[in-house]
Design a protein around this motif. Structure first.
Motif, PDB file in Angstrom:
ATOM      1  N   ALA A   1      -6.730  15.898  -8.157  1.00  0.00           N
ATOM      2  CA  ALA A   1      -7.370  15.370  -9.200  1.00  0.00           C
ATOM      3  C   ALA A   1      -6.431  14.256 -10.051  1.00  0.00           C
ATOM      4  CB  ALA A   1      -8.178  16.257 -10.072  1.00  0.00           C
ATOM      5  N   ALA A   2      -5.338  15.302 -10.520  1.00  0.00           N
ATOM      6  CA  ALA A   2      -4.120  14.637 -11.157  1.00  0.00           C
ATOM      7  C   ALA A   2      -3.454  13.421 -10.580  1.00  0.00           C
ATOM      8  CB  ALA A   2      -3.116  15.537 -11.392  1.00  0.00           C
ATOM      9  N   LEU A   3      -3.419  13.361  -9.074  1.00  0.00           N
ATOM     10  CA  LEU A   3      -2.721  12.484  -8.391  1.00  0.00           C
ATOM     11  C   LEU A   3      -3.688  11.221  -8.357  1.00  0.00           C
ATOM     12  CD1 LEU A   3      -0.821  11.316  -6.275  1.00  0.00           C
ATOM     13  CD2 LEU A   3      -1.804  12.417  -4.407  1.00  0.00           C
ATOM     14  N   VAL A   4      -4.898  11.346  -8.154  1.00  0.00           N
ATOM     15  CA  VAL A   4      -5.817  10.380  -8.479  1.00  0.00           C
ATOM     16  C   VAL A   4      -5.640   9.423  -9.644  1.00  0.00           C
ATOM     17  CG1 VAL A   4      -8.390   9.626  -8.308  1.00  0.00           C
ATOM     18  CG2 VAL A   4      -7.396  11.230  -6.632  1.00  0.00           C
ATOM     19  N   ALA A   5      -5.850  10.152 -10.824  1.00  0.00           N
ATOM     20  CA  ALA A   5      -5.647   9.607 -12.073  1.00  0.00           C
ATOM     21  C   ALA A   5      -4.401   9.121 -12.102  1.00  0.00           C
ATOM     22  CB  ALA A   5      -5.977  10.892 -13.034  1.00  0.00           C
ATOM     23  N   MET A   6      -3.138   9.570 -11.699  1.00  0.00           N
ATOM     24  CA  MET A   6      -1.854   9.280 -12.138  1.00  0.00           C
ATOM     25  C   MET A   6      -1.598   7.878 -11.224  1.00  0.00           C
ATOM     26  SD  MET A   6      -0.778  10.998 -14.441  1.00  0.00           S
ATOM     27  CE  MET A   6       0.796  10.409 -14.318  1.00  0.00           C
ATOM     28  N   LEU A   7      -2.182   8.010  -9.980  1.00  0.00           N
ATOM     29  CA  LEU A   7      -1.921   6.701  -9.287  1.00  0.00           C
ATOM     30  C   LEU A   7      -2.476   5.475  -9.833  1.00  0.00           C
ATOM     31  CD1 LEU A   7      -2.761   7.982  -5.617  1.00  0.00           C
ATOM     32  CD2 LEU A   7      -0.734   7.026  -6.493  1.00  0.00           C
ATOM     33  N   PHE A   8      -3.597   5.318 -10.668  1.00  0.00           N
ATOM     34  CA  PHE A   8      -4.253   4.250 -11.552  1.00  0.00           C
ATOM     35  C   PHE A   8      -3.085   4.009 -12.511  1.00  0.00           C
ATOM     36  CE2 PHE A   8      -8.315   5.508  -9.401  1.00  0.00           C
ATOM     37  CZ  PHE A   8      -8.420   4.340  -9.167  1.00  0.00           C
ATOM     38  N   THR A   9      -2.375   5.019 -13.127  1.00  0.00           N
ATOM     39  CA  THR A   9      -1.685   4.747 -14.376  1.00  0.00           C
ATOM     40  C   THR A   9      -0.279   4.323 -13.633  1.00  0.00           C
ATOM     41  OG1 THR A   9      -2.671   6.479 -15.666  1.00  0.00           O
ATOM     42  CG2 THR A   9      -0.267   6.075 -16.205  1.00  0.00           C
ATOM     43  N   ALA A  10       0.003   4.756 -12.642  1.00  0.00           N
ATOM     44  CA  ALA A  10       1.356   4.325 -11.971  1.00  0.00           C
ATOM     45  C   ALA A  10       1.091   2.879 -11.618  1.00  0.00           C
ATOM     46  CB  ALA A  10       1.691   5.235 -10.573  1.00  0.00           C
ATOM     47  N   HIS A  11       0.071   2.141 -11.188  1.00  0.00           N
ATOM     48  CA  HIS A  11      -0.202   1.134 -10.753  1.00  0.00           C
ATOM     49  C   HIS A  11      -0.025   0.210 -12.163  1.00  0.00           C
ATOM     50  CE1 HIS A  11      -2.828  -2.636 -10.909  1.00  0.00           C
ATOM     51  NE2 HIS A  11      -2.314  -2.698  -9.729  1.00  0.00           N
ATOM     52  N   SER A  12      -0.584   0.673 -13.361  1.00  0.00           N
ATOM     53  CA  SER A  12      -0.316  -0.058 -14.596  1.00  0.00           C
ATOM     54  C   SER A  12       1.270  -0.142 -14.942  1.00  0.00           C
ATOM     55  CB  SER A  12      -1.130   0.633 -15.885  1.00  0.00           C
ATOM     56  OG  SER A  12      -2.465   0.431 -15.483  1.00  0.00           O
ATOM     57  N   TYR A  13       1.847   0.846 -14.758  1.00  0.00           N
ATOM     58  CA  TYR A  13       3.314   1.130 -15.269  1.00  0.00           C
ATOM     59  C   TYR A  13       3.998  -0.126 -14.188  1.00  0.00           C
ATOM     60  CZ  TYR A  13       4.195   4.686 -18.514  1.00  0.00           C
ATOM     61  OH  TYR A  13       4.003   5.589 -19.625  1.00  0.00           O
ATOM     62  N   GLY A  14       3.738   0.019 -12.948  1.00  0.00           N
ATOM     63  CA  GLY A  14       4.304  -1.244 -12.158  1.00  0.00           C
ATOM     64  C   GLY A  14       3.904  -2.509 -12.633  1.00  0.00           C
ATOM     65  N   ARG A  15       2.838  -2.791 -12.955  1.00  0.00           N
ATOM     66  CA  ARG A  15       2.528  -3.834 -13.234  1.00  0.00           C
ATOM     67  C   ARG A  15       3.207  -4.677 -14.590  1.00  0.00           C
ATOM     68  NH1 ARG A  15       2.135  -6.872 -10.153  1.00  0.00           N
ATOM     69  NH2 ARG A  15       2.846  -5.445  -8.633  1.00  0.00           N
ATOM     70  N   MET A  16       3.342  -3.479 -15.660  1.00  0.00           N
ATOM     71  CA  MET A  16       4.314  -3.882 -16.732  1.00  0.00           C
ATOM     72  C   MET A  16       5.659  -3.827 -16.392  1.00  0.00           C
ATOM     73  SD  MET A  16       1.753  -4.332 -18.797  1.00  0.00           S
ATOM     74  CE  MET A  16       2.675  -4.802 -20.054  1.00  0.00           C
ATOM     75  N   ALA A  17       6.015  -2.921 -15.740  1.00  0.00           N
ATOM     76  CA  ALA A  17       7.619  -3.134 -15.414  1.00  0.00           C
ATOM     77  C   ALA A  17       7.830  -4.567 -14.580  1.00  0.00           C
ATOM     78  CB  ALA A  17       8.128  -2.169 -14.207  1.00  0.00           C
ATOM     79  N   ALA A  18       6.896  -5.035 -14.024  1.00  0.00           N
ATOM     80  CA  ALA A  18       7.082  -6.422 -13.328  1.00  0.00           C
ATOM     81  C   ALA A  18       7.228  -7.535 -14.515  1.00  0.00           C
ATOM     82  CB  ALA A  18       5.957  -6.830 -12.422  1.00  0.00           C
ATOM     83  N   ALA A  19       6.427  -7.365 -15.458  1.00  0.00           N
ATOM     84  CA  ALA A  19       6.040  -8.209 -16.567  1.00  0.00           C
ATOM     85  C   ALA A  19       7.253  -8.356 -17.420  1.00  0.00           C
ATOM     86  CB  ALA A  19       4.720  -8.077 -17.053  1.00  0.00           C
TER      87      ALA A  19
END
Length: 439
Positions: free
Chosen positions: A47-65
């Motif tokens: 359950a934690a992994l599923v939640a963290m993958l969405f947040t990791a996606h957001s971190y990746g998008r902001m790291a690119a921006a």
């Protein structure tokens, strides 16, 4: 100042992130999670992994921006508001300031199980004293042996899983494939599982640490988003596989000392020799992680002191050896609070700050891409609105799944940060101070 050389590849960044997460922590917190989830540790990690993958996606998008150091603080400040960015930085400070305390507390609990005649408090004081002294003198020696420490951790994890499987196969009544580690004794009660996932997220802390390598990474706009997702996915899979096997070898959640349950399990599956090897691996992992966590926290405190966000006189200067002495001493003093806390309470408190920062980063994606840049095509809506919204919802759910004491202490910390911001800006009549974090 000359620019840093961009030499790091995707695989090197991923290895750095996994090392920062300290994979052996899955064993360090196993007993606590087993109690919270009523025997569904693997389910909590899933359950934690599923939640963290969405947040990791957001971190990746902001790291690119925003390919700059500062992580959540920088992303929220640039994408949403500088005052909200300050509070994101304050939440990060909670993690950095208290994370060493939890690391040392886990190590002390396991050493107390091995040597019960020596109080946990003495082991804790030893961790604090030795680690602080090393960080005051410098990290050259620690850097040289860090890779060896990571290798020891992985070997112990592999051995633990192998012996767990051997132990399970030796019991004809125990199947190797079962849903019990995912459902527990309560048949997968969602509130129980989410309460466990809220604690399990502690093991993921550090997946975003690779954002500090921006200036040294080749093509960071592409490499960092991929690295953050891979680190989260690989770390989560390690946690799930290890906890699944260990939970099958030790079903249920009835442990005499949940804070050090893996010590007892190691003795059951591998005997006295293996329990000694396990203890060495765990303590080495906690020691290395504690050095890195305290050094990182002291660096952030020094940066905040240097920029007059915190008192410059005590926290914004370097000591005799060129290290942030004030931040290191503050970190050591804060760690003394562990003398009155257990692992569950301490880890939950840490997670409050992490969840707050994670929630704001998910929100920053929506503000930057969907609202400011107007990227609202079907694919963009999925990436920049739906995914971060799911991540935000999952993090908020996890936040309110923490125990009441953690929420209360975290709220006090947040209010203290708001009060400090009001004082620094003289009631918001002055500009919000900007924190410069060097990569």
């Amino acid at each position: 100042m000359s620019e840093m050389k961009k030499t790091l590849t995707l695989s090197q960044v991923v290895l750095f992130g996994l090392a920062y997460m300290t994979p052996i922590i899955v064993l360090g917190t196993f007993g606590v999670l087993a109690v919270v989830t009523q025997g569904a540790v693997a389910g909590a990690y899933l359950a934690a992994l599923v939640a963290m993958l969405f947040t990791a996606h957001s971190y990746g998008r902001m790291a690119a921006a925003y390919p700059v150091a500062g992580s959540a603080y920088a992303y929220v400040r640039h994408a949403i508001d500088d005052r909200l960015g300050f509070l994101a930085g304050w939440a990060i400070l909670l993690d950095y300031l208290f994370l060493p305390m939890v690391i040392w507390l886990i190590g002390a609990a396991y050493l107390n199980s091995a040597f019960p005649s020596i109080p946990t408090a003495l082991w804790l004081l030893a961790f604090i004293g030795v680690t602080t002294m090393i960080n005051v003198l410098g990290l050259k020696l620690a850097s040289l042996i860090n890779s060896a420490m990571m290798l020891i951790q992985m070997l112990v994890l592999v051995a633990f899983v192998g012996l767990s499987v051997h132990y399970i196969l030796g019991d004809p009544t125990q199947p190797l494939f079962s849903l019990a580690p995912f459902l527990g004794t309560d048949n997968g009660s969602l509130p129980v599982l989410m309460a466990g996932a809220a604690v399990a997220c502690y093991s993921f802390l550090g997946f975003d640490a690779v954002t500090t390598l921006t200036e040294e990474t080749r093509d960071p706009q592409r490499t960092l988003p991929r690295a953050i997702l891979l680190i989260t996915l690989l770390g989560g899979l390690i946690f799930i596989v290890v906890s699944y096997c260990v939970q099958l070898a030790a079903p249920g959640f009835d442990f005499a000392n949940p804070d050090a349950a893996a010590y007892t399990i190691a003795r059951n599956i591998g005997g006295d020799l293996f329990v000694s090897i396990f203890l060495i691996g765990l303590v080495v992992g906690q020691f290395a992680s504690g050095i890195a966590a305290q050094a990182s926290g002291a660096r952030l405190i020094y940066a905040m002191g240097r920029d007059d966000v915190l008192p410059r006189r005590w926290l914004g200067t370097l000591g005799r050896y060129g290290t942030p002495l004030g931040g290191l001493i503050l970190s050591a003093l804060v760690a003394l609070l562990a003398l009155t806390m257990d692992v569950l309470s301490a880890a939950s408190f840490i997670n409050f700050g992490a969840f707050l920062a994670f929630a704001l980063v998910n929100l920053a994606v929506v503000f930057h891409y969907y609202l400011k840049e107007g990227r609202r095509g079907p694919g963009d809506t999925l990436r920049f609105l739906v995914c971060p919204a799911i991540g935000l919802g999952a993090i908020v759910w996890l936040l309110f799944s923490l125990d009441h004491r953690a929420i209360m202490l975290g709220s006090i910390w947040l209010l203290a940060g708001l009060g400090w911001l009001v004082w620094l800006t003289r009631g918001f009549r002055r500009p919000t101070p900007e924190l410069h974090i060097d990569a």
